[in-house]
Design an enzyme around this catalytic site. Structure first.
Site, PDB file in Angstrom:
ATOM      1  N   CYS A   1      -1.461   2.139   8.632  1.00 12.10           N
ATOM      2  CA  CYS A   1      -0.531   1.159   8.067  1.00 12.10           C
ATOM      3  C   CYS A   1      -1.115  -0.243   8.075  1.00 12.10           C
ATOM      4  O   CYS A   1      -1.530  -0.740   9.102  1.00 12.10           O
ATOM      5  CB  CYS A   1       0.733   1.094   8.893  1.00 12.10           C
ATOM      6  SG  CYS A   1       1.328   2.661   9.384  1.00 12.10           S
TER       7      CYS A   1
ATOM      8  N   GLU B   1       0.825  -1.207   0.000  1.00  9.47           N
ATOM      9  CA  GLU B   1       0.000   0.000   0.000  1.00  9.47           C
ATOM     10  C   GLU B   1       0.858   1.256   0.000  1.00  9.47           C
ATOM     11  O   GLU B   1       1.929   1.269   0.587  1.00  9.47           O
ATOM     12  CB  GLU B   1      -0.798   0.077   1.303  1.00  9.47           C
ATOM     13  CG  GLU B   1      -1.640  -1.105   1.602  1.00  9.47           C
ATOM     14  CD  GLU B   1      -2.071  -1.118   3.064  1.00  9.47           C
ATOM     15  OE1 GLU B   1      -3.210  -1.490   3.311  1.00  9.47           O
ATOM     16  OE2 GLU B   1      -1.276  -0.738   3.948  1.00  9.47           O
TER      17      GLU B   1
HETATM   18  N1  SAH Z   1       8.341   0.863  11.202  1.00  7.71           N
HETATM   19  C1  SAH Z   1       8.485   2.265  11.039  1.00  7.71           C
HETATM   20  C2  SAH Z   1       7.661   2.871   9.910  1.00  7.71           C
HETATM   21  C3  SAH Z   1       6.285   2.364   9.689  1.00  7.71           C
HETATM   22  S1  SAH Z   1       5.046   2.802  10.866  1.00  7.71           S
HETATM   23  C4  SAH Z   1       8.198   2.957  12.352  1.00  7.71           C
HETATM   24  O1  SAH Z   1       7.856   2.286  13.303  1.00  7.71           O
HETATM   25  O2  SAH Z   1       8.376   4.162  12.426  1.00  7.71           O
HETATM   26  C5  SAH Z   1       4.796   4.528  10.660  1.00  7.71           C
HETATM   27  C6  SAH Z   1       4.187   5.198  11.869  1.00  7.71           C
HETATM   28  O3  SAH Z   1       2.790   4.888  11.996  1.00  7.71           O
HETATM   29  C7  SAH Z   1       4.821   4.758  13.166  1.00  7.71           C
HETATM   30  O4  SAH Z   1       5.026   5.850  14.013  1.00  7.71           O
HETATM   31  C8  SAH Z   1       3.771   3.817  13.715  1.00  7.71           C
HETATM   32  O5  SAH Z   1       3.932   3.621  15.071  1.00  7.71           O
HETATM   33  C9  SAH Z   1       2.498   4.517  13.326  1.00  7.71           C
HETATM   34  N2  SAH Z   1       1.281   3.714  13.372  1.00  7.71           N
HETATM   35  C10 SAH Z   1       1.147   2.385  13.290  1.00  7.71           C
HETATM   36  N3  SAH Z   1      -0.145   2.018  13.398  1.00  7.71           N
HETATM   37  C11 SAH Z   1      -0.847   3.153  13.535  1.00  7.71           C
HETATM   38  C12 SAH Z   1      -2.236   3.443  13.688  1.00  7.71           C
HETATM   39  N4  SAH Z   1      -3.143   2.461  13.701  1.00  7.71           N
HETATM   40  N5  SAH Z   1      -2.607   4.732  13.808  1.00  7.71           N
HETATM   41  C13 SAH Z   1      -1.692   5.725  13.771  1.00  7.71           C
HETATM   42  N6  SAH Z   1      -0.384   5.522  13.619  1.00  7.71           N
HETATM   43  C14 SAH Z   1       0.048   4.250  13.512  1.00  7.71           C
END
Ligand code: SAH
Length: 344
Positions: free
Chosen positions: A334, A90
Site C-alpha cells: 500500500c 493506486e
Molecule cells: N486501512 C485499512 C485498509 C488499507 S491497508 C486497513 O487497515 O485494513 C490493507 C492491509 O495492508 C492492512 O491489513 C494493512 O495493515 C496492510 N499493510 C500495510 N502496509 C503493509 C505492508 N508494507 N506489507 C504488508 N501489508 C501491509
C-alpha cells in the site's frame, strides 16, 4: 466535474426522474456504462441528443487516467492513476486460482498512522468519491475486457481507511455489486478496516453481505497501541466487543489480518495470545508476509518463524492461512508506488 460513476443505481434513477426523464433511461445509461463499458456519453447510440448533451455538460465518465503500470513476475499488476485534480491513486490486480482480484484505494493518503505502512507517509489529502473508486475498477475491467476476462473480486485494501470514508465506500460497493452495475457478488467484495469501532457497529446493521476484514496485527493493547495509533482510541476490548456484535447480527465469517513483523509480533507467546483473543469467534486469521518499506525499518519474519506461528495458531484451534507474497518486486505494498512518484 462530477463523474457519472458517483451515482448508485438508485441515486441515478432518482436523478433521472428529477430531470423529467423516464425511469428506463437510467437502466439504459447504466447498461452503456457497466455492461458495454463505453468511455464517452457520445457512444450511447440509442440515447437522445438532448440527453447526451445534458450528460456531457454535467458529468464526465471516468475521472482518471492511467499514468503508470508495473507488472511483476507473478503477473500482479500495479496501476497508478491520476485523478482530475492531479491526485495519484493506486490499484493492484492480483491473479489467484479462484479469480482476479483488484485492490482499490479509498482515500488520497491516510491519517491512521500505522507505523509499518507506507500509506501513512503521505497524510490524507481527501477522501475518494465513490465514483473515483468505481473508476479504478472500470479502468482495470476495461483492460481485462481485451482478453475476455472478468474481475471476480474486489478488496478495499489500497491506500486509505475505508471506514473513515464510510458513505462513499458503501456507495461504491453498491454500484459494483448491483446487477445493473458490474454485478460482482457481495461475498466477493471485502472491506478492510484498522478497527474504527463506531463504524463497525454501524456496518453491523447494514444488512449487507460484503466481507469484513480487520487489520489486527497485534494481540495485546500494549503492542497494538505502539504500531497502530487507532488502538489508543479503540482498544482491543472495544474492538472485540464491536466484532462480537457484528457476528451476532450477521451470519458471516470475519477475517483477521495479521502481518508478520520480525521480532515485533511474531513470537510464540504472541501466537498464543492471539489464539486466546479470538478463540470461539467465527473468524479466521490471514497471516500476511510483510512487504518491506524502506522508510521504517520493519522487517519480514523469516519463513521458519512464520510457519511456527501458523502451526501454533492451528494447534490452538484457530483457522488460518499463510498468504504467499504478491508483487513485492513492484512496490505493491500500500502506498509504495504513489509515495515514490510524489517524491520524484
Ligand atoms: N486501512 C485499512 C485498509 C488499507 S491497508 C486497513 O487497515 O485494513 C490493507 C492491509 O495492508 C492492512 O491489513 C494493512 O495493515 C496492510 N499493510 C500495510 N502496509 C503493509 C505492508 N508494507 N506489507 C504488508 N501489508 C501491509
Amino acid at each position: 466535474m462530477k463523474t457519472i460513476y458517483d451515482y448508485t443505481y438508485a441515486q441515478f434513477e432518482e436523478l433521472m426522474l428529477a430531470q423529467n426523464y423516464k425511469k428506463f433511461r437510467a437502466n439504459q445509461i447504466f447498461a452503456w456504462l457497466y455492461k458495454k463499458r463505453v468511455t464517452t456519453f457520445d457512444q450511447m447510440s440509442d440515447i437522445s441528443k438532448d440527453t447526451i448533451e445534458w450528460l456531457n455538460s454535467n458529468y464526465t465518465v471516468s475521472p482518471l487516467t492511467i499514468v503508470d503500470k508495473q507488472v511483476s513476475e507473478d503477473k500482479t499488476c500495479k496501476y497508478l492513476f491520476k485523478l482530475s485534480d492531479g491526485s495519484l491513486v493506486e490499484s493492484v490486480l492480483m491473479h489467484f486460482d479462484y479469480g482476479k482480484s483488484l485492490c482499490v484505494t479509498s482515500q488520497i493518503g491516510c491519517n491512521m498512522g500505522c507505523k509499518f505502512c507506507a500509506s501513512g507517509l503521505l497524510k490524507k489529502k481527501r477522501d475518494c468519491t465513490s465514483g473515483e473508486m468505481v473508476a479504478q475498477v472500470m479502468a482495470v475491467q476495461k483492460e481485462l475486457d481485451l482478453d475476455g476476462e472478468r474481475l471476480s473480486h474486489v478488496v478495499i485494501m489500497g491506500t486509505g481507511e475505508p471506514f473513515d470514508n464510510y458513505d462513499n465506500v458503501l456507495g461504491f460497493c453498491n454500484t459494483i455489486n448491483h446487477d445493473k452495475g458490474l454485478a460482482i457478488g457481495a461475498r466477493h467484495i471485502t472491506i478492510s478496516t484498522c478497527g474504527l469501532v463506531d463504524k463497525i457497529l454501524r456496518f453491523s446493521k447494514e444488512n449487507v453481505q460484503y466481507n469484513l476484514a480487520i487489520s489486527l496485527h497485534a494481540p495485546t493493547d500494549e503492542l497494538r497501541s505502539q504500531i497502530m495509533p487507532v488502538n489508543q482510541s479503540f482498544n482491543l476490548n472495544k474492538l472485540m466487543g464491536a466484532l462480537n456484535t457484528y457476528l451476532k447480527e450477521n451470519n458471516r465469517r470475519l477475517t483477521f489480518e495479521y502481518i508478520l513483523l520480525k521480532d515485533v509480533n511474531d513470537s510464540q507467546a504472541m501466537a498464543i495470545k492471539l489464539a486466546q483473543l479470538i478463540r470461539g469467534m467465527n473468524a479466521y486469521v490471514n497471516l500476511i508476509p510483510y512487504n518491506e518499506v524502506d522508510e521504517n525499518g520493519y522487517k519480514t519474519s523469516n519463513m521458519k518463524t512464520a510457519m511456527k506461528f501458523y502451526d501454533t495458531l492451528m494447534k490452538n484451534g484457530i483457522k488460518c492461512t499463510l498468504r504467499a507474497k504478491h508483487g513485492d518486486d513492484i512496490d505493491a505494498a500500500c502506498g509504495q508506488l504513489r509515495a515514490k512518484h510524489e517524491r520524484n
